[in-house]
Scaffold this motif. Structure first.
Motif, mmCIF file in Angstrom:
data_model
loop_
_atom_site.group_PDB
_atom_site.id
_atom_site.type_symbol
_atom_site.label_atom_id
_atom_site.label_comp_id
_atom_site.label_asym_id
_atom_site.label_seq_id
_atom_site.Cartn_x
_atom_site.Cartn_y
_atom_site.Cartn_z
ATOM 1 N N SER A 1 -7.215 -1.774 -5.482
ATOM 2 C CA SER A 1 -6.349 -0.621 -5.740
ATOM 3 C C SER A 1 -5.342 -0.922 -6.845
ATOM 4 N N ARG B 1 0.841 -1.202 0.000
ATOM 5 C CA ARG B 1 0.000 0.000 0.000
ATOM 6 C C ARG B 1 0.881 1.259 0.000
ATOM 7 N N ARG B 2 1.931 1.245 0.793
ATOM 8 C CA ARG B 2 2.851 2.397 0.809
ATOM 9 C C ARG B 2 3.581 2.529 -0.520
ATOM 10 N N GLU C 1 1.340 4.157 -3.066
ATOM 11 C CA GLU C 1 1.212 5.593 -2.809
ATOM 12 C C GLU C 1 2.452 6.357 -3.257
ATOM 13 N N LYS C 2 3.612 5.712 -3.169
ATOM 14 C CA LYS C 2 4.872 6.380 -3.505
ATOM 15 C C LYS C 2 5.322 6.133 -4.948
#
Length: 268
Positions: A72, A15-16, A19-20
């Motif tokens: 996602s 998930r991180r 996002e990055k």
């Protein structure tokens, strides 16, 4: 650390990373034997876990067991694939179809066909430019009925369908009777076994003959050696995909790579 905690850590890391911007798409040509040119491209997901390490999806497949994370990732793949298709088209590059992998969860989410239609309309692209790859095991899992309904919706919306990993469970033949697949991708393990196993060779020949009778294109996937290439050609497949033909490439390299492959095909 138990397996449950390992999974939680993996999903949180993913998930991180999303996002990055550490997830990336690369593209692998699928080469038509008869036309001697690239007939489509498959979108492949990669995770840049650290500098110099680009992990393939099978190395982090556990994240797709998490519904939120899987959704996602699916949206990331769809949005970036279609945006890239529009960019290539605007630049005058022709690539045939773009194939997009799915999971059973993707298919059962209820909005796959609608989301695809909306994205294509935004970029002024048509559904016949997209091929949705349905994994064989999704057709016989606990959500098989929902998967079947999703396939019907995709077909109704004008998307091409490919049956992926055929032969992994030896249970896909009946699916050809129920769903309008336009492509069947033979599982790499079945192709490898065909080099030495006469039974697997016979199975592939039967599948190819059946597919051709039904108007289905047969693709040998995971072709990684000259021996596998020769076996696939002798068995009569329509197209080939794998490292022996071409490694997956970043988007900016795809037009040049396809151009070279097509030139080689025309001069052969």
């Amino acid at each position: 650390m138990d397996s449950g905690l390992n999974h939680v850590v993996l999903v949180n890391n993913a998930r991180r990373a999303l996002e990055k911007g550490r997830f990336e798409l690369i593209y692998q040509p699928i080469y038509s034997v008869g036309h001697r040119e690239v007939d489509s491209l498959e979108t492949l997901l990669r995770w840049r876990m650290e500098p110099g390490k680009l992990a393939a999806a099978q190395e982090f497949r556990g994240i797709f067991r998490d519904p939120s994370m899987s959704l996602s990732i699916r949206n990331f793949v769809l949005e970036n694939t279609i945006r890239q298709a529009a960019a290539w088209q605007d630049d005058g590059h022709h690539f045939g179809r773009l194939s997009i992998n799915t999971t059973a969860f993707d298919l059962c989410s209820g909005d796959l066909a609608g989301r695809l239609e909306a994205m294509l309309a935004l970029y002024r692209l048509s559904p016949d430019m997209i091929e949705i790859e349905v994994p064989e095991n999704a057709l016989y899992g606990p959500r098989a009925v929902e998967v079947g309904l999703a396939i019907e919706m995709l077909c109704y919306s004008g998307f091409s369908l490919a049956l992926d990993n055929f032969g992994a469970t030896y249970a896909g033949l009946s699916a050809l009777r129920r769903y309008p697949f336009s492509r069947l991708k033979i599982d790499p393990s079945l192709m490898r076994n065909a080099l030495t196993n006469s039974v697997d060779q016979a199975i592939i020949r039967h599948v190819i003959g059946l597919g051709h009778d039904l108007g289905i294109t047969i693709t040998a996937s995971g072709v990684e050696s000259e021996a596998q290439m020769e076996a696939a050609l002798q068995l009569g497949v329509d197209s080939i995909q794998g490292y022996f033909v071409c490694f997956p490439k970043e988007a900016e390299m795809v037009p040049r790579v396809c151009h070279v492959l097509n030139l080689q095909g025309r001069s052969a």
